[in-house]
Design a protein around this motif. Structure first.
Motif, short mmCIF file in Angstrom:
data_model
loop_
_atom_site.label_atom_id
_atom_site.label_comp_id
_atom_site.label_asym_id
_atom_site.label_seq_id
_atom_site.Cartn_x
_atom_site.Cartn_y
_atom_site.Cartn_z
N ARG A 59 7.85 -4.32 10.46
CA ARG A 59 7.47 -3.04 10.65
C ARG A 59 7.52 -2.35 12.13
O ARG A 59 6.90 -2.42 13.09
N VAL A 60 9.10 -1.82 12.05
CA VAL A 60 9.62 -1.95 13.29
C VAL A 60 9.57 -0.41 13.96
O VAL A 60 10.02 -0.36 15.13
N GLY A 197 8.40 6.30 6.79
CA GLY A 197 7.34 5.62 6.76
C GLY A 197 7.42 4.30 6.29
O GLY A 197 6.76 3.60 6.64
N THR A 198 8.43 4.11 5.48
CA THR A 198 8.90 2.41 5.09
C THR A 198 9.23 1.84 6.23
O THR A 198 9.00 0.62 6.21
N VAL A 199 9.91 2.13 7.05
CA VAL A 199 10.40 1.73 8.16
C VAL A 199 9.07 1.34 9.17
O VAL A 199 8.92 0.18 9.69
N ASN A 200 8.14 2.10 9.00
CA ASN A 200 6.77 1.84 9.79
C ASN A 200 6.01 0.60 9.11
O ASN A 200 5.62 -0.19 9.99
N ARG A 201 5.83 0.79 7.82
CA ARG A 201 4.88 -0.40 7.17
C ARG A 201 5.34 -0.19 5.76
O ARG A 201 5.59 0.75 4.99
N GLU A 202 5.39 -1.39 5.14
CA GLU A 202 5.82 -1.44 3.67
C GLU A 202 4.80 -0.97 2.68
O GLU A 202 5.13 -1.05 1.45
N THR A 203 3.61 -0.48 3.10
CA THR A 203 2.54 0.02 2.23
C THR A 203 3.03 1.32 1.64
O THR A 203 2.15 1.95 0.90
N MET A 231 12.90 6.94 -4.82
CA MET A 231 11.76 6.49 -3.69
C MET A 231 12.03 5.02 -3.94
O MET A 231 11.73 4.10 -3.00
N GLY A 232 12.09 4.44 -5.20
CA GLY A 232 12.22 2.83 -5.39
C GLY A 232 13.54 2.48 -4.72
O GLY A 232 13.38 1.25 -4.01
N ALA A 233 14.50 3.22 -4.82
CA ALA A 233 15.53 2.86 -4.11
C ALA A 233 15.74 2.68 -2.68
O ALA A 233 16.19 1.80 -2.08
N LEU A 234 15.10 3.79 -2.10
CA LEU A 234 14.83 3.80 -0.58
C LEU A 234 13.99 2.86 -0.13
O LEU A 234 14.33 2.22 1.08
N TYR A 235 13.01 2.57 -0.79
CA TYR A 235 12.05 1.26 -0.61
C TYR A 235 12.89 0.08 -0.58
O TYR A 235 12.88 -0.58 0.66
N PRO A 241 16.90 -5.34 3.85
CA PRO A 241 17.40 -5.61 5.12
C PRO A 241 16.42 -6.26 6.26
O PRO A 241 16.55 -6.98 7.05
N LEU A 242 15.27 -5.51 6.27
CA LEU A 242 14.36 -5.88 7.43
C LEU A 242 13.72 -7.27 7.33
O LEU A 242 13.46 -7.99 8.21
N HIS A 243 13.49 -7.54 5.82
CA HIS A 243 13.19 -8.92 5.64
C HIS A 243 14.12 -9.84 5.85
O HIS A 243 13.98 -10.96 6.38
N TRP A 244 15.49 -9.65 5.66
CA TRP A 244 16.51 -10.46 5.71
C TRP A 244 16.61 -10.67 7.24
O TRP A 244 16.81 -11.76 7.99
#
Length: 358
Positions: A59-60, A197-203, A231-235, A241-244
């Protein structure tokens, strides 16, 4: 009764409103930094240096902004994260004003601004109040029956919680705007907002079913499918990559399969088994806004009902399994939606009363 006029507020009044918003933001931030501290595996320094554990580290957004500010100015971690918190409160109040206006909660300009400030209360209840430890319920001491060892336990502070609420409210507005006017520029803005927003948190994942229910029947199926697919593709493009990248910083308390998420459903059920805890927690749950929404659901327009069903319900269900309900921040994205729906329910109820007495 003569209709109330709706003069625009003066420049001085706007200045007073912004000053009030700033004071409230500073006050809430001062409380937050005074009574809480980050979880020891996700300290301010660890997050800014990207050495905290998963899933907190990916959550970067806020840690990256903090690191950039620290690189440019000789400021400590607490000052930097505090400044970001103040700015987030201000953004939330500004978004609340826009939401009150967008969903027709009030026509009077001064009232819109006043109502926007009320979002602070349920959010503060969620992020600032400590957890109440109210067991054992009763305890005999020296032959006298008295309350047990009740206490208040300070909770941890995570700098991405409040921004998550801001992104949720902003995305609610963006989805509603695109549903009314599905123009390419609005779609681009919505996509960018969702990605950040997805970069902030996966929720932000819960925004996808919210958008599906809000726009169902308002847009052609193909156009709605395009939005949901985007939206799904962006998520996936943001989260995978962040998980990796942070795969070598696992959460030592992870217990949900091969993920870095914890499993707290048993602990949550144990907490709720205590009668006083069960009776007191609903007051704090999502800032207490749920009661108005449940009581006057029929006065809420379809789009906000869809937002509640699409985001709030699944968020709460998932939070009960993997989150600690003692930390009500896990439901923070639900607060602005229920606050807005509650205001609309109150307005609708008042209109019905006014019509019946006229």
């Amino acid at each position: 009764m003569a209709p109330i006029s709706n003069p625009s507020v003066s420049r001085f009044e706007r200045g007073v409103w912004w000053a009030a918003a700033l004071f409230v933001s500073l006050f809430c931030t001062a409380i937050q930094l005074s009574i809480t501290a980050p979880y020891h595996l996700t300290s301010f320094a660890r997050m800014a240096h990207f050495t905290a554990v998963e899933p907190f580290q990916h959550r970067v957004l806020i840690p990256a902004l903090a690191a950039a500010i620290e690189h440019l100015a000789p400021l400590g971690h607490h000052i930097v994260f505090g400044l970001l918190e103040v700015v987030t409160w201000l953004i939330l109040i500004a978004l609340a004003y826009r939401a009150v206006e967008r969903f027709g909660i009030a026509e009077n300009e001064a009232l819109k601004r006043l109502l926007a400030l009320t979002l602070v209360l349920p959010l503060a209840i969620v992020v600032l109040l400590p957890d109440l430890r109210v067991w054992p319920l009763l305890s005999p001491e020296a032959g006298t029956l008295d309350f047990g060892h009740w206490s208040a336990r300070t909770l941890f502070y995570y700098p991405y919680d409040l921004p998550a609420a801001a992104f949720t409210l902003a995305l609610l507005l963006a989805v509603a705007d695109w549903g009314d006017r599905p123009e390419p520029r609005r779609l681009i803005g919505l996509a960018l907002l969702f990605a950040i927003g997805t970069v902030n948190r996966e929720t932000t994942l819960f925004v996808i079913p919210m958008a599906a229910l809000m726009l169902a029947g308002r847009l052609p199926v193909a156009r709605l499918a395009l939005l949901l697919g985007l939206m799904g593709a962006l998520y996936v493009a943001v989260q995978w990559p962040l998980h990796w990248i942070f795969a070598d910083q696992p959460n030592p308390h992870a217990a949900l399969g091969d993920t870095d998420y914890e499993l707290h459903v048993t602990e949550n059920l144990k907490l709720l088994s205590h009668p006083v805890y069960l009776l007191t927690e609903p007051v704090r749950f999502v800032g207490g806004c749920w009661l108005v929404v449940a009581l006057w659901w029929r006065y809420i327009e379809r789009r906000l009902q869809a937002a509640v069903l699409g985001l709030v319900v699944p968020l709460v269900l998932v939070g009960l399994v993997i989150g600690r309900i003692a930390e009500h921040r896990i439901f923070i994205e639900a607060v602005p939606i229920l606050w807005l729906a509650g205001l609309q329910a109150i307005r609708g109820r008042l209109e019905v009363d006014a019509a019946s007495t006229s």
